[in-house]
Write a protein that holds these residues in place. Structure first.
Motif, mmCIF file in Angstrom:
data_model
loop_
_atom_site.group_PDB
_atom_site.id
_atom_site.type_symbol
_atom_site.label_atom_id
_atom_site.label_comp_id
_atom_site.label_asym_id
_atom_site.label_seq_id
_atom_site.Cartn_x
_atom_site.Cartn_y
_atom_site.Cartn_z
ATOM 1 N N HIS A 257 47.275 28.877 -17.383
ATOM 2 C CA HIS A 257 48.653 28.946 -16.804
ATOM 3 C C HIS A 257 49.861 28.800 -17.841
ATOM 4 O O HIS A 257 50.707 28.853 -17.134
ATOM 5 C CB HIS A 257 48.538 28.164 -15.541
ATOM 6 C CG HIS A 257 49.016 26.694 -15.907
ATOM 7 N ND1 HIS A 257 48.571 25.602 -14.993
ATOM 8 C CD2 HIS A 257 49.669 26.079 -16.821
ATOM 9 C CE1 HIS A 257 48.863 24.561 -15.469
ATOM 10 N NE2 HIS A 257 49.547 24.754 -16.697
ATOM 11 N N HIS B 40 53.497 35.610 -13.835
ATOM 12 C CA HIS B 40 52.434 35.993 -13.041
ATOM 13 C C HIS B 40 52.556 37.142 -12.272
ATOM 14 O O HIS B 40 53.667 37.279 -11.635
ATOM 15 C CB HIS B 40 52.298 34.674 -12.061
ATOM 16 C CG HIS B 40 52.495 33.412 -12.687
ATOM 17 N ND1 HIS B 40 53.290 32.422 -12.604
ATOM 18 C CD2 HIS B 40 51.398 32.571 -13.233
ATOM 19 C CE1 HIS B 40 53.264 31.355 -13.252
ATOM 20 N NE2 HIS B 40 51.871 31.461 -13.750
ATOM 21 N N THR C 290 59.179 28.898 -14.172
ATOM 22 C CA THR C 290 57.797 29.618 -13.645
ATOM 23 C C THR C 290 58.566 30.900 -13.199
ATOM 24 O O THR C 290 59.665 30.922 -12.266
ATOM 25 C CB THR C 290 57.231 28.771 -12.715
ATOM 26 O OG1 THR C 290 55.993 29.752 -12.540
ATOM 27 C CG2 THR C 290 57.740 28.439 -11.413
ATOM 28 N N ASP D 21 46.786 28.670 -11.460
ATOM 29 C CA ASP D 21 47.406 27.335 -11.882
ATOM 30 C C ASP D 21 46.224 26.058 -12.065
ATOM 31 O O ASP D 21 46.567 25.196 -12.808
ATOM 32 C CB ASP D 21 48.265 26.980 -10.760
ATOM 33 C CG ASP D 21 49.524 27.632 -10.993
ATOM 34 O OD1 ASP D 21 50.018 28.142 -11.790
ATOM 35 O OD2 ASP D 21 50.495 27.626 -9.893
#
Length: 434
Positions: free
Chosen positions: A368, A328, A236, A361
């Motif tokens: 996500h 993100h 991530t 999330d």
């Protein structure tokens, strides 16, 4: 740009070896990898129905309610994403249609490792179901602490969504098994429903989706072509574009929230304010020390994939964010909505101080499972169309074909493919079409 020191390409040879082994040895390879990577001895990775049922029965009430809400919101957004078929008349007697058709079977990957991700079950399954996929297989790493099966909360989430074909297998080996299938060399565990062409077989899928570490992302890229994939949803990353008006502690909290995923997670601040940058760094030290996974967070924040990027102004920050193409991206600036609309490259954009990545999330209703490592410059996050394909239908009557026959003959001759033109002229032998 801050990027991990080790790229996906550095893991390709190791991942390819795993894929080749699964293709060659099937279940025997899966057993060996489960023991080697997960410390689990297994006869077959298929999770028995009674294990799934027990997981549902033991689910915490608050977690159940939270999952129900996450599922409800995700289904609203997924249903709205289903595209409409298109039909257009190109000319009299000439009709074209594009029809959206779901793939037959999908393989959904849910990570294990440092955390359990029932939310990823929701994010994978809901859009596949909204697309109308008829056969869904879910894979998640076996857990030694839970009898060699995936984490119970993952199994419970799968059951709540009606998914019963679940496999305890992780990493590149899971991707390989889903992509190429595994012949049935042994019986399924007691309580399992039979699947596949033979006893214990795992049927290959058409599309594989889901997030994972660098090995999972690399495996998905290497099997692309044999199957479709969503994107390279690897370790991530979060980027935050913030100006002097942003709350430094909230910015730090959001950076830490993603850093706790993995020591290789990326947390990047882009700002034109030196004062904000200093305040965020100070707040990070406090929050990183106080959070439960402090060591993991500190490792992620101190790695080459994380850092602060100073820019001249917000306009410059927009250009930098587009170049970084974050999985993100949070916008915490004045007129955040306008700034967000200017961004072209990001997996998902979170607008304003009250839209943290954590919202996405779990319960925003968005997905996500998003592209990482800069691939958001060309790839999309997981959505309903990931599981759909367009079938084009062409319907011309005789007059409509005759109208365009001259153009077809000219182009066929230009490409030195005369039989293409002859396939048209053969339909008009009495009309002098040559």
């Amino acid at each position: 740009m801050p990027r991990p020191a080790a790229s996906a390409s550095s893991s390709e040879s190791a991942v390819q070896a795993i894929i080749d082994d699964v293709r060659a040895r099937g279940l025997d390879a899966l057993r060996d990898f489960a023991l080697r990577f997960d410390g689990v001895e297994q006869d077959h990775p298929r999770v028995p129905a009674h294990v799934i049922e027990a997981a549902v029965a033991g689910l915490d009430d608050d977690v159940r309610l939270a999952l129900e809400e996450a599922i409800r919101r995700a289904r609203i957004f997924a249903k709205a994403q289903v595209p409409a078929d298109v039909e257009v008349a190109i000319a009299p007697g000439a009709t074209l249609r594009s029809r959206w058709v779901p793939v037959d079977r999908v393989g959904l990957y849910v990570p294990g490792g440092l955390a359990a991700y029932p939310s990823s079950v929701v994010m994978n399954v809901v859009p596949a179901q909204a697309a109308g996929v008829g056969s869904i297989a879910l894979a998640s790493p076996p857990q030694r602490d839970f009898g060699g099966w995936p984490h119970p909360v993952i199994l419970a989430a799968a059951s709540m969504l009606g998914v019963t074909e679940v496999y305890a297998m992780g990493g590149a080996q899971a991707v390989a098994a889903l992509a190429y299938g595994v012949p049935g060399a042994s019986a399924l565990p007691a309580g399992s429903d039979a699947t596949g062409s033979g006893s214990g077989a795992i049927d290959p899928v058409n599309v594989i989706t889901g997030p994972g570490n660098v090995f999972v992302a690399t495996a998905k890229r290497l099997v692309l072509g044999a199957v479709g994939i969503d994107s390279e949803a690897g370790t991530t990353e979060i980027a935050i574009l913030a100006d002097a008006g942003a709350d430094a502690d909230l910015v730090a909290a959001d950076l830490v929230s993603q850093a706790e995923h993995d020591p290789q997670a990326a947390s990047v601040l882009v700002t034109d304010s030196g004062d904000l940058a200093t305040a965020v760094v100070e707040a990070l030290q406090v929050r990183a020390a106080a959070t439960r996974h402090a060591d993991r967070v500190r490792t992620a924040l101190s790695g080459p994939q994380s850092g602060v990027i100073m820019v001249d102004d917000v306009e410059h920050g927009i250009a930098v964010c587009d170049a970084y193409a974050a999985e993100h991206l949070e916008i915490q600036t004045a007129d955040a909505a306008r700034v967000a609309d200017r961004i072209r490259n990001a997996g998902a954009i979170f607008v304003g101080a009250y839209s943290p990545v954590s919202l996405g999330d779990y319960c925003a209703g968005s997905n996500h499972v998003l592209p990482t490592s800069g691939t958001a410059s060309f790839a999309s996050g997981l959505n309903v169309t990931t599981f759909l394909k367009i079938v084009q239908l062409v319907h011309y009557d005789r007059d409509a074909l005759r109208e365009v026959s001259g153009s077809i003959l000219s182009l066929a001759e230009a490409e030195n493919l005369p039989a293409h033109g002859e396939a048209v002229s053969a339909r008009f032998p009495a009309d002098g079409v040559v």
